[in-house]
Motif scaffolding. Sequence first.
Motif, mmCIF file in Angstrom:
data_model
loop_
_atom_site.group_PDB
_atom_site.id
_atom_site.type_symbol
_atom_site.label_atom_id
_atom_site.label_comp_id
_atom_site.label_asym_id
_atom_site.label_seq_id
_atom_site.Cartn_x
_atom_site.Cartn_y
_atom_site.Cartn_z
ATOM 1 N N GLN A 150 0.830 -1.201 0.000
ATOM 2 C CA GLN A 150 0.000 0.000 0.000
ATOM 3 C C GLN A 150 0.873 1.263 0.000
ATOM 4 O O GLN A 150 0.506 2.278 -0.596
ATOM 5 N N MET A 151 2.025 1.204 0.674
ATOM 6 C CA MET A 151 2.931 2.359 0.695
ATOM 7 C C MET A 151 3.359 2.739 -0.709
ATOM 8 O O MET A 151 3.344 3.928 -1.085
ATOM 9 N N TYR A 152 3.752 1.753 -1.496
ATOM 10 C CA TYR A 152 4.238 2.049 -2.837
ATOM 11 C C TYR A 152 3.131 2.559 -3.766
ATOM 12 O O TYR A 152 3.417 3.201 -4.780
ATOM 13 N N LEU A 153 1.880 2.298 -3.418
ATOM 14 C CA LEU A 153 0.775 2.808 -4.234
ATOM 15 C C LEU A 153 0.612 4.313 -4.090
ATOM 16 O O LEU A 153 0.083 4.978 -4.992
ATOM 17 N N ILE A 154 1.064 4.873 -2.958
ATOM 18 C CA ILE A 154 0.879 6.314 -2.747
ATOM 19 C C ILE A 154 2.161 7.110 -2.999
ATOM 20 O O ILE A 154 2.151 8.342 -2.903
ATOM 21 N N PHE B 260 -7.703 -4.312 3.171
ATOM 22 C CA PHE B 260 -9.003 -3.642 3.138
ATOM 23 C C PHE B 260 -9.261 -3.084 1.739
ATOM 24 O O PHE B 260 -8.331 -2.661 1.050
ATOM 25 N N PRO B 261 -10.509 -3.040 1.303
ATOM 26 C CA PRO B 261 -10.821 -2.539 -0.039
ATOM 27 C C PRO B 261 -11.013 -1.023 -0.069
ATOM 28 O O PRO B 261 -11.961 -0.524 -0.683
ATOM 29 N N ILE C 128 -4.138 4.913 1.886
ATOM 30 C CA ILE C 128 -3.855 5.606 3.153
ATOM 31 C C ILE C 128 -4.772 5.101 4.257
ATOM 32 O O ILE C 128 -4.344 4.848 5.396
ATOM 33 N N VAL C 129 -6.063 4.925 3.929
ATOM 34 C CA VAL C 129 -7.013 4.390 4.908
ATOM 35 C C VAL C 129 -6.627 2.961 5.285
ATOM 36 O O VAL C 129 -6.669 2.580 6.462
ATOM 37 N N ASN C 130 -6.226 2.174 4.292
ATOM 38 C CA ASN C 130 -5.803 0.794 4.548
ATOM 39 C C ASN C 130 -4.624 0.755 5.518
ATOM 40 O O ASN C 130 -4.595 -0.045 6.471
ATOM 41 N N ILE C 131 -3.634 1.601 5.269
ATOM 42 C CA ILE C 131 -2.438 1.632 6.111
ATOM 43 C C ILE C 131 -2.805 2.017 7.543
ATOM 44 O O ILE C 131 -2.332 1.403 8.506
ATOM 45 N N MET C 132 -3.663 3.017 7.689
ATOM 46 C CA MET C 132 -4.049 3.465 9.022
ATOM 47 C C MET C 132 -4.813 2.386 9.784
ATOM 48 O O MET C 132 -4.501 2.090 10.949
ATOM 49 N N LEU C 133 -5.804 1.778 9.141
ATOM 50 C CA LEU C 133 -6.604 0.739 9.804
ATOM 51 C C LEU C 133 -5.754 -0.473 10.173
ATOM 52 O O LEU C 133 -5.828 -0.989 11.296
ATOM 53 N N LYS C 134 -4.973 -0.916 9.209
ATOM 54 C CA LYS C 134 -4.152 -2.093 9.442
ATOM 55 C C LYS C 134 -3.119 -1.841 10.531
ATOM 56 O O LYS C 134 -2.860 -2.710 11.371
ATOM 57 N N SER C 135 -2.526 -0.658 10.536
ATOM 58 C CA SER C 135 -1.511 -0.328 11.534
ATOM 59 C C SER C 135 -2.103 -0.314 12.937
ATOM 60 O O SER C 135 -1.481 -0.784 13.896
ATOM 61 N N VAL C 136 -3.316 0.229 13.064
ATOM 62 C CA VAL C 136 -3.980 0.246 14.375
ATOM 63 C C VAL C 136 -4.234 -1.174 14.861
ATOM 64 O O VAL C 136 -3.959 -1.515 16.021
#
Length: 487
Positions: free
Chosen positions: A318-322, A441-442, A446-454
Amino acid sequence: MGIVLRQSASNVVITYFGFGIGAVNAMFLYTTFLSKMNYGIVSFLLSAANILMPIMALGAHNSLIRFFAYCKSEEQRERFMSFMLWLPLLLVIPICSVGYIFYDEIAALLAEKPEARHYMWLIAVIGFCMAYFEIFYAWVKVHMKSVFGNLISEVLVRILVTAMLICVHLGIMRQEMFIYCLAAAYGLQLLAMMAYAFKVRMPTFTMVLPDNAKEVLTYSLFIIVSGSVATLLLDFDKVMIPFYTKWDDNAVYSLAIFIATVIAVPSRAMLQIIYPITARLMSEKKMDEVDDLYKKSAITLQVFGGLVMLGIFLNIRQMYLIIPGNYASGTMAVFLIGLSKFYDVILGNNNAIILNTKYYRWALLFGVMTVVLMIGLNMLLIPLYHINGSALATLITVVIYNSVKLFFVVKKLGLYPFTINTLKSFAVILLTFLLFYFWEFPFHPIVNIMLKSVLITVVYVYVNYKLAVSAEINALIDQSLSRLKRG
């Protein structure tokens, strides 16, 4: 561990703040406002300067920490610290003189590609600034004043780089001028560190040598090699890659290394205060306390480092996507370099122990063997696998180098960093990785990274707390929860 945890907590906050600025620079501003070629050249110059830095410092930053505890009187301290300030000039002056006289020959040798030849002199300038910066940083560390020094170390240059990159974007500064101004930023960092060091303790300059000058000089000469090993392991590949491939690949690889290096942030923050404490305990022959500090630092850093490593590995796609531009080819390099960083982290203050014993000369042998191995592996693997080959060479070298040092400390000193909690920590890391690696997450990255990190953080911290992997971390959590309840 009280002072360690207090200053380490402050250092962690500052270091992560600095890394946050660095992350914006490396992942977004460099990739957007600089061409890949110029980004690759910047990485080459900074890596070469990092390699030159321990040589120009002549080991004075390590010697200052090692021998300061042996100075019992005020006169001894004054003579010793004055000696530390002018000692590096024994190498700085000859190196700069040779560089000036043979500049064209050296430039042709180090930069076969013409795009970087006219920047080569900046390597010596930046290397000098880095060298004396580390000396003044050590100056404040021995006085247990690492926090503000860490702020200068981790934040100042990165803020200046941010400002300069914005100037490039606005057309105020050309990309080529940015490279020159980068050297000026390191000069300002040196001046800020020097001013703070002199505020902590103003030196009394004298040409009278300390009583142990011969021992200090011998140690400094040996420490150049061991001090160079760490920077060579981190930076020499970025110097070698342009010889085998294009500048663009160096940019991709540099970004991958930056991402992976975040794993070592807790270690960098804590070891800044642990190193002088280790030196003091070793000088006082308190080996039981050294062993206790060794074990506590290793498991504490393993827990912190494991969490950061999981956050990176489980979110890397996900990081590389942004990240602007096509940098995703560095994904495998992140994993390989990340594993090498984690192995560094879990050894705690292993380096500090070796460098503060009579066996420190063995670091010379370890260093030479490591450098030869690293260069050989890079020459073999970069042509075969490009940047992934360089990352693999780094991982193999770090594993061998650290394993040899670990065996040496266990065999010669009877100190061992691992306990049953080490295995518990590995189990928690592995299970957390398997639980979250295939879970995406679909949503927006950025939202995926935040949710997953939490989720990763909650699960990881909870399991580590319940298993009581680190008594120090559990105590810190209990104190924090207690304050929240009172609040």
